[in-house]
Design a protein around this motif. Structure first.
Motif, PDB file in Angstrom:
ATOM      1  N   VAL A 413     -56.959 -24.296  35.523  1.00  0.00           N
ATOM      2  CA  VAL A 413     -57.562 -23.792  34.280  1.00  0.00           C
ATOM      3  C   VAL A 413     -57.305 -22.288  34.134  1.00  0.00           C
ATOM      4  CG1 VAL A 413     -59.742 -23.378  33.079  1.00  0.00           C
ATOM      5  CG2 VAL A 413     -59.320 -25.588  34.169  1.00  0.00           C
ATOM      6  N   ILE A 414     -57.415 -21.560  35.234  1.00  0.00           N
ATOM      7  CA  ILE A 414     -57.143 -20.115  35.200  1.00  0.00           C
ATOM      8  C   ILE A 414     -55.688 -19.866  34.806  1.00  0.00           C
ATOM      9  CG2 ILE A 414     -57.106 -17.993  36.564  1.00  0.00           C
ATOM     10  CD1 ILE A 414     -59.259 -19.239  38.351  1.00  0.00           C
ATOM     11  N   GLY A 415     -54.784 -20.669  35.375  1.00  0.00           N
ATOM     12  CA  GLY A 415     -53.369 -20.527  35.041  1.00  0.00           C
ATOM     13  C   GLY A 415     -53.093 -20.800  33.577  1.00  0.00           C
ATOM     14  N   LEU A 416     -53.774 -21.793  33.011  1.00  0.00           N
ATOM     15  CA  LEU A 416     -53.574 -22.127  31.600  1.00  0.00           C
ATOM     16  C   LEU A 416     -54.018 -20.981  30.696  1.00  0.00           C
ATOM     17  CD1 LEU A 416     -52.890 -24.057  29.312  1.00  0.00           C
ATOM     18  CD2 LEU A 416     -55.180 -25.044  29.546  1.00  0.00           C
ATOM     19  N   ILE A 417     -55.150 -20.376  31.011  1.00  0.00           N
ATOM     20  CA  ILE A 417     -55.642 -19.253  30.203  1.00  0.00           C
ATOM     21  C   ILE A 417     -54.605 -18.128  30.175  1.00  0.00           C
ATOM     22  CG2 ILE A 417     -57.404 -17.452  30.061  1.00  0.00           C
ATOM     23  CD1 ILE A 417     -59.382 -19.481  31.258  1.00  0.00           C
ATOM     24  N   LEU A 418     -54.014 -17.846  31.337  1.00  0.00           N
ATOM     25  CA  LEU A 418     -52.987 -16.803  31.398  1.00  0.00           C
ATOM     26  C   LEU A 418     -51.717 -17.232  30.662  1.00  0.00           C
ATOM     27  CD1 LEU A 418     -53.432 -15.748  35.133  1.00  0.00           C
ATOM     28  CD2 LEU A 418     -53.980 -14.362  33.123  1.00  0.00           C
ATOM     29  N   ALA A 419     -51.340 -18.504  30.808  1.00  0.00           N
ATOM     30  CA  ALA A 419     -50.121 -18.997  30.164  1.00  0.00           C
ATOM     31  C   ALA A 419     -50.192 -18.848  28.650  1.00  0.00           C
ATOM     32  CB  ALA A 419     -49.883 -20.459  30.539  1.00  0.00           C
ATOM     33  N   LEU A 420     -51.365 -19.048  28.087  1.00  0.00           N
ATOM     34  CA  LEU A 420     -51.526 -18.950  26.637  1.00  0.00           C
ATOM     35  C   LEU A 420     -51.371 -17.515  26.136  1.00  0.00           C
ATOM     36  CD1 LEU A 420     -54.547 -21.390  26.120  1.00  0.00           C
ATOM     37  CD2 LEU A 420     -52.119 -21.826  25.678  1.00  0.00           C
ATOM     38  N   HIS A 421     -51.395 -16.536  27.051  1.00  0.00           N
ATOM     39  CA  HIS A 421     -51.265 -15.132  26.664  1.00  0.00           C
ATOM     40  C   HIS A 421     -49.858 -14.581  26.910  1.00  0.00           C
ATOM     41  CE1 HIS A 421     -55.684 -15.388  26.743  1.00  0.00           C
ATOM     42  NE2 HIS A 421     -55.669 -14.330  25.963  1.00  0.00           N
ATOM     43  N   VAL A 422     -48.924 -15.418  27.333  1.00  0.00           N
ATOM     44  CA  VAL A 422     -47.543 -14.963  27.519  1.00  0.00           C
ATOM     45  C   VAL A 422     -46.884 -14.790  26.155  1.00  0.00           C
ATOM     46  CG1 VAL A 422     -45.282 -15.506  28.484  1.00  0.00           C
ATOM     47  CG2 VAL A 422     -47.351 -16.110  29.751  1.00  0.00           C
ATOM     48  N   ARG A 423     -46.339 -13.605  25.893  1.00  0.00           N
ATOM     49  CA  ARG A 423     -45.697 -13.323  24.610  1.00  0.00           C
ATOM     50  C   ARG A 423     -44.240 -13.783  24.629  1.00  0.00           C
ATOM     51  NH1 ARG A 423     -44.520  -8.699  24.147  1.00  0.00           N
ATOM     52  NH2 ARG A 423     -45.257  -7.711  26.061  1.00  0.00           N
ATOM     53  N   PRO A 424     -43.746 -14.319  23.514  1.00  0.00           N
ATOM     54  CA  PRO A 424     -42.339 -14.736  23.452  1.00  0.00           C
ATOM     55  C   PRO A 424     -41.399 -13.537  23.419  1.00  0.00           C
ATOM     56  CG  PRO A 424     -43.385 -15.006  21.309  1.00  0.00           C
ATOM     57  CD  PRO A 424     -44.476 -14.635  22.270  1.00  0.00           C
ATOM     58  N   GLU A 425     -40.400 -13.552  24.279  1.00  0.00           N
ATOM     59  CA  GLU A 425     -39.357 -12.523  24.289  1.00  0.00           C
ATOM     60  C   GLU A 425     -38.020 -13.204  24.514  1.00  0.00           C
ATOM     61  OE1 GLU A 425     -39.898  -8.701  26.289  1.00  0.00           O
ATOM     62  OE2 GLU A 425     -41.913  -9.360  26.861  1.00  0.00           O
ATOM     63  N   ALA A 426     -36.958 -12.608  23.968  1.00  0.00           N
ATOM     64  CA  ALA A 426     -35.617 -13.190  24.101  1.00  0.00           C
ATOM     65  C   ALA A 426     -34.597 -12.073  24.296  1.00  0.00           C
ATOM     66  CB  ALA A 426     -35.280 -14.033  22.887  1.00  0.00           C
ATOM     67  N   ARG A 427     -34.772 -11.278  25.323  1.00  0.00           N
ATOM     68  CA  ARG A 427     -33.889 -10.135  25.549  1.00  0.00           C
ATOM     69  C   ARG A 427     -32.456 -10.572  25.849  1.00  0.00           C
ATOM     70  NH1 ARG A 427     -37.480  -5.854  29.152  1.00  0.00           N
ATOM     71  NH2 ARG A 427     -39.370  -5.922  27.862  1.00  0.00           N
ATOM     72  N   ARG A 428     -32.314 -11.599  26.661  1.00  0.00           N
ATOM     73  CA  ARG A 428     -30.961 -12.053  27.001  1.00  0.00           C
ATOM     74  C   ARG A 428     -30.268 -12.639  25.784  1.00  0.00           C
ATOM     75  NH1 ARG A 428     -30.286 -16.612  31.516  1.00  0.00           N
ATOM     76  NH2 ARG A 428     -31.568 -17.712  29.986  1.00  0.00           N
ATOM     77  N   VAL A 429     -30.984 -13.471  25.024  1.00  0.00           N
ATOM     78  CA  VAL A 429     -30.405 -14.076  23.823  1.00  0.00           C
ATOM     79  C   VAL A 429     -29.967 -13.000  22.840  1.00  0.00           C
ATOM     80  CG1 VAL A 429     -30.912 -15.493  21.803  1.00  0.00           C
ATOM     81  CG2 VAL A 429     -31.701 -16.218  24.056  1.00  0.00           C
ATOM     82  N   GLN A 430     -30.810 -12.001  22.621  1.00  0.00           N
ATOM     83  CA  GLN A 430     -30.485 -10.931  21.682  1.00  0.00           C
ATOM     84  C   GLN A 430     -29.296 -10.112  22.164  1.00  0.00           C
ATOM     85  OE1 GLN A 430     -34.225  -8.900  21.446  1.00  0.00           O
ATOM     86  NE2 GLN A 430     -35.185 -10.476  20.162  1.00  0.00           N
TER      87      GLN A 430
END
Length: 462
Positions: A413-430
């Protein structure tokens, strides 16, 4: 050897190496009670055959990351191959030692050597995928290589109980089979694990490549990257939950009243459906970016984040249901929820690893970024397993058997709370898109220049 054949041979040889290392990790987890009887020791001592892999990973991953990022894939993978081979055979040779305490000591030394090999093996897939594969193939290639690890664990959870059959005298046979499996990639590794030139096909064509970043600089950048730290912790908790599940399942199941074979079936169901979940997630990420763009808009360049969060929720809900059914005696229901848990949990693995590359691209080497993700998982796995073992042997354990299983989804449950706060980034793709656009622009300029010069030459001749 053509590029496509080299890629296939590289991935297959690596997958066999990764599979065999995971087999060594899970050998004793598949027959924990019988192993304790063979070595005439406590079950908690047998647990350390699994925990040593997690404990050793954290310090050794620093060395393995430096080797892989600084000295190349070939050297790192060959080190892992040799250590894996030696560890497997030392474990088996320990069966010839007397008394039982000596058997256990030699087996533990062999297990520790195989554990040292793990970071050299486990940190390589994102770097291999980034080196040999284009952006539309990377996640699937990463998934195939990463999945070899849980496949090896699944095979050990099924094969070892069948071979041992609750007979301590049969454990040496199981260790011999493990050593043979670890020997398979050895003759191929020196010829297949060549040092690659350039990066993936699309990036190389565009003339762009990621420069080698010094280890100290990479480490400093990672520690300053808040988004990476959130991902690292949530991913680490996911790994810890899975490792604890695999390591402790046999103990908890037999404590409640299931057999070692039935516990093995639960683990096998988890990993078998997990393979399917990981492949499905990889195909979604590699093959359907336009569809995801229509669904998720601005997150289109980082569909990994969407899949990662959805898979995390799916896995956690299934694990809670599995824990609730554990004392029901309904093996069919347990197998169902174990399978669903695996489907979601395994989708987290390659997705999280690829997210780590996207978030840290240009700031750190692939191996150290991947090593950080795995290290937290292994470290938390040790802590969680030790706490679970303490609860199992603590006050009131005889009254409420199997109560320790609830700690695992609780941590999740703790891991899920943190996972929901990960921001999308695409540095390699860009970066790759920019490099490709620059390459196309340069090509057009060259073409125009040639076209402009050609008529002038004809005019002069006339």
């Amino acid at each position: 050897m053509t590029t496509s054949r080299l890629r296939s041979a590289y991935v297959l040889t690596y997958a066999m190496l990764n599979l065999s290392n995971a087999w060594l990790w899970s050998t004793f987890a598949g027959a924990s009670v019988t192993s304790a009887e063979y070595y005439e020791t406590k079950e908690s001592a047998v647990t350390w055959f699994s925990l040593v892999f997690m404990a050793i990973y954290v310090p050794v991953t620093i060395v393995s990351s430096m080797v892989l990022d600084t000295h190349g894939l070939r050297r790192g993978l060959l080190i892992g191959t040799v250590l894996n081979f030696l560890g497997a055979w030392i474990r088996y040779l320990g069966c010839c030692v007397e008394p039982s305490a000596g058997k256990y000591a030699v087996a533990f030394i062999g297990q520790s050597i195989a554990a040292v090999a793990q970071p050299f093996i486990l940190n390589a897939p994102p770097k291999i995928a980034n080196t040999f594969y284009s952006p539309t193939e990377r996640t699937l290639a990463d998934a195939v290589m990463t999945l070899a690890n849980p496949i090896g664990a699944a095979l050990a959870l099924v094969v070892v109980p069948i071979v041992v059959n609750s007979n301590p005298a049969s454990l040496p046979t199981a260790l011999l089979i493990s050593a043979v499996v670890a020997s398979i990639p050895v003759p191929f590794a020196p010829f297949i694990f060549r040092e690659p030139v350039g990066t993936s096909a699309d990036v190389d064509a565009a003339g762009a490549s990621e420069a080698n970043i010094p280890f100290a600089t990479s480490l400093r950048n990672l520690l300053r990257n808040k988004n990476y730290l959130i991902l690292m912790t949530s991913f680490g908790i996911a790994i810890a939950v899975f490792n604890t599940y695999v390591s402790e399942l046999s103990f908890i199941a037999t404590e409640i009243g299931y057999s070692e074979d039935e516990a093995g079936y639960m683990g096998f169901a988890t990993i078998l459906c997990g393979i399917l979940g990981s492949v499905v997630a990889a195909l979604i990420l590699d093959k359907t970016p336009k569809f995801l763009k229509r669904m998720f808009g601005s997150n289109a360049t980082t569909p990994h984040t969407i899949v990662y969060k959805c898979a995390y929720v799916f896995a956690l809900v299934s694990l809670i249901a599995f824990s609730a059914c554990m004392r029901s005696g309904m093996l069919g229901g347990l197998l169902f929820f174990a399978a669903i848990f695996g489907f979601g949990a395994f989708a987290v693995l390659p997705t999280g690893l690829e997210m780590g590359i996207e978030i840290t691209y240009g700031e750190a080497g692939e191996a150290i970024g991947t090593g950080g993700l795995w290290s937290v998982g292994q470290l938390l796995g040790v802590v969680t397993s030790v706490v679970v073992d303490g609860i199992r042997n603590g006050v009131g354990a005889d009254t409420v058997k199997g109560r320790e299983i609830w700690l695992v989804p609780g941590v999740g449950v703790i891991g899920l709370i943190l996972a929901l706060h990960v921001r999308p980034e695409a540095r390699r793709v860009q970066a790759e898109q920019s490099a490709a656009a620059l390459y196309i622009t340069d090509s057009k300029d060259t073409s125009v220049e040639v076209e402009d010069n050609t008529p002038l030459e004809h005019v002069g001749q006339e």
